[in-house]
Scaffold this active site. Structure first.
Site, PDB file in Angstrom:
ATOM      1  N   CYS A  94       5.918   4.231   4.731  1.00 49.77           N
ATOM      2  CA  CYS A  94       4.819   4.354   3.706  1.00 49.77           C
ATOM      3  C   CYS A  94       3.810   3.174   3.479  1.00 49.77           C
ATOM      4  O   CYS A  94       3.182   2.460   4.505  1.00 49.77           O
ATOM      5  CB  CYS A  94       5.035   5.394   2.602  1.00 49.77           C
ATOM      6  SG  CYS A  94       3.611   5.999   1.835  1.00 49.77           S
ATOM      7  N   ARG A 128      -4.632  13.617  -1.929  1.00 50.31           N
ATOM      8  CA  ARG A 128      -3.286  13.160  -1.713  1.00 50.31           C
ATOM      9  C   ARG A 128      -2.549  13.935  -0.844  1.00 50.31           C
ATOM     10  O   ARG A 128      -2.560  15.122  -0.915  1.00 50.31           O
ATOM     11  CB  ARG A 128      -2.423  12.869  -3.080  1.00 50.31           C
ATOM     12  CG  ARG A 128      -2.976  11.798  -3.701  1.00 50.31           C
ATOM     13  CD  ARG A 128      -1.499  11.604  -4.835  1.00 50.31           C
ATOM     14  NE  ARG A 128      -0.700  10.425  -3.868  1.00 50.31           N
ATOM     15  CZ  ARG A 128      -1.070   9.048  -3.767  1.00 50.31           C
ATOM     16  NH1 ARG A 128      -2.188   8.554  -3.931  1.00 50.31           N
ATOM     17  NH2 ARG A 128      -0.030   8.532  -3.155  1.00 50.31           N
ATOM     18  N   HIS A 192       9.233   9.029   2.880  1.00 48.98           N
ATOM     19  CA  HIS A 192       9.947   8.472   1.935  1.00 48.98           C
ATOM     20  C   HIS A 192      11.480   9.081   1.562  1.00 48.98           C
ATOM     21  O   HIS A 192      11.940   9.766   2.280  1.00 48.98           O
ATOM     22  CB  HIS A 192       9.473   8.824   0.546  1.00 48.98           C
ATOM     23  CG  HIS A 192       8.254   7.919   0.435  1.00 48.98           C
ATOM     24  ND1 HIS A 192       8.312   6.675   0.195  1.00 48.98           N
ATOM     25  CD2 HIS A 192       7.006   8.060   0.120  1.00 48.98           C
ATOM     26  CE1 HIS A 192       7.268   6.014  -0.240  1.00 48.98           C
ATOM     27  NE2 HIS A 192       6.313   6.819  -0.048  1.00 48.98           N
TER      28      HIS A 192
HETATM   29  N1  GLN Z   1      -0.541   3.151  -1.318  1.00 48.98           N
HETATM   30  C1  GLN Z   1      -0.237   3.926  -0.111  1.00 48.98           C
HETATM   31  C2  GLN Z   1      -1.152   5.278  -0.189  1.00 48.98           C
HETATM   32  O1  GLN Z   1      -1.192   6.029  -1.382  1.00 48.98           O
HETATM   33  C3  GLN Z   1       1.283   4.124  -0.028  1.00 48.98           C
HETATM   34  C4  GLN Z   1       1.837   4.925  -1.066  1.00 48.98           C
HETATM   35  C5  GLN Z   1       3.338   5.121  -0.844  1.00 48.98           C
HETATM   36  O2  GLN Z   1       4.059   4.151  -0.476  1.00 48.98           O
HETATM   37  N2  GLN Z   1       3.698   6.092  -1.123  1.00 48.98           N
HETATM   38  O3  GLN Z   1      -1.657   5.811   0.730  1.00 48.98           O
END
Ligand code: GLN
Length: 244
Positions: A94, A128, A192
């Site tokens: 990520c 998101r 993740h």
């Molecule tokens: N900051 C990044 C995004 O929101 C990565 C987020 C994360 O590692 N969960 O795209």
């Protein structure tokens, strides 16, 4: 046999227990009578990748990524790029995956210039992309189940192949069905947390890549009893197949 696993920014990039991936690699080596030497490379520490067999980078929010920019640029970026060009395997999750690219433009217009180790870039969106997801991965020979949570949409250049193709969820950008990135021995993904414990086949594929890189004529990894892991994997695969 042994592998030196370098964990980059364990102090800052560890969302959803991404560190579990390092423990998983370590255990799966130990169960086969091999050793994993874990080397933490936090902010301020030198990345000396000369003896490094595998680099792991976890995920982090926009804030953590911005905090790291100063430390990452210069020497660390140069060392990371040289290791990648040399074929050292890297697993990046990520936020860590995004940092291997050229840049990240956050949803509110902040430009973060990253390492440019891989020819890809990320643009923040107001939406998101969050939830359990699944993608096919030809190299691993199975579907990968995972969990994504990001607002960045990542776009790959032609020099970079996707790690897999989406079956359920968003992946790189929710538009072109790609997920993650493959370049040389780099594995980038939005998945993740327990990526490797949940997908032991992918874990072994990455370990085998690292062993082949370190040892000429490395033997294929001996199989382990993965009954529990594969049951968990099957359960999620089944659940996600019904999500479309
Ligand atoms: N900051 C990044 C995004 O929101 C990565 C987020 C994360 O590692 N969960 O795209």
């Amino acid at each position: 046999m042994e592998l030196n696993i370098y964990h980059l920014y364990p102090d800052v990039l560890n969302l959803y227990g991404d560190r579990g991936n390092v423990l998983c690699m370590q255990r799966r080596l130990e169960w086969r009578g091999m050793q994993a030497n874990i080397v933490n490379v936090p902010i301020g520490a030198k990345l000396d990748a000369k003896n490094c067999d595998l680099i792991f980078i976890g995920g982090g929010q926009d804030f953590e990524q911005e905090v790291l920019l100063d430390d990452l640029k210069g020497e660390k970026t140069a060392e990371l790029k040289a290791a990648i060009e040399d074929g050292v395997p890297v697993l990046a999750i990520c936020g860590g995956y995004q940092m291997l690219g050229q840049y990240y433009k956050t949803w509110d217009g902040q430009q973060c210039d990253f390492t440019g180790a891989l020819d890809l870039y990320t643009v923040g969106s107001e939406q998101r992309m969050i939830g359990n997801y699944m993608f096919s991965c030809e190299e691993a020979g199975c579907n990968i189940v995972g969990f994504e949570n990001h607002s960045g949409k990542t776009y790959l250049s032609e020099q970079v192949a996707p790690l897999g193709m989406m079956l359920s969820g968003n992946g790189n950008n929710g538009e072109d069905k790609t997920e993650g990135a493959r370049y040389k021995n780099v594995f980038g993904t939005y998945s993740h947390g327990s990526l490797l414990p949940k997908n032991p086949v992918l874990c072994d594929f990455i370990l085998q890549t690292a062993l082949n890189h370190r040892y000429d004529g490395a033997e294929p990894l001996a199989p382990l009893d993965d009954t529990l892991e594969l049951n968990a994997h099957r359960y999620m695969q089944e659940r996600l197949s019904h999500n479309g």
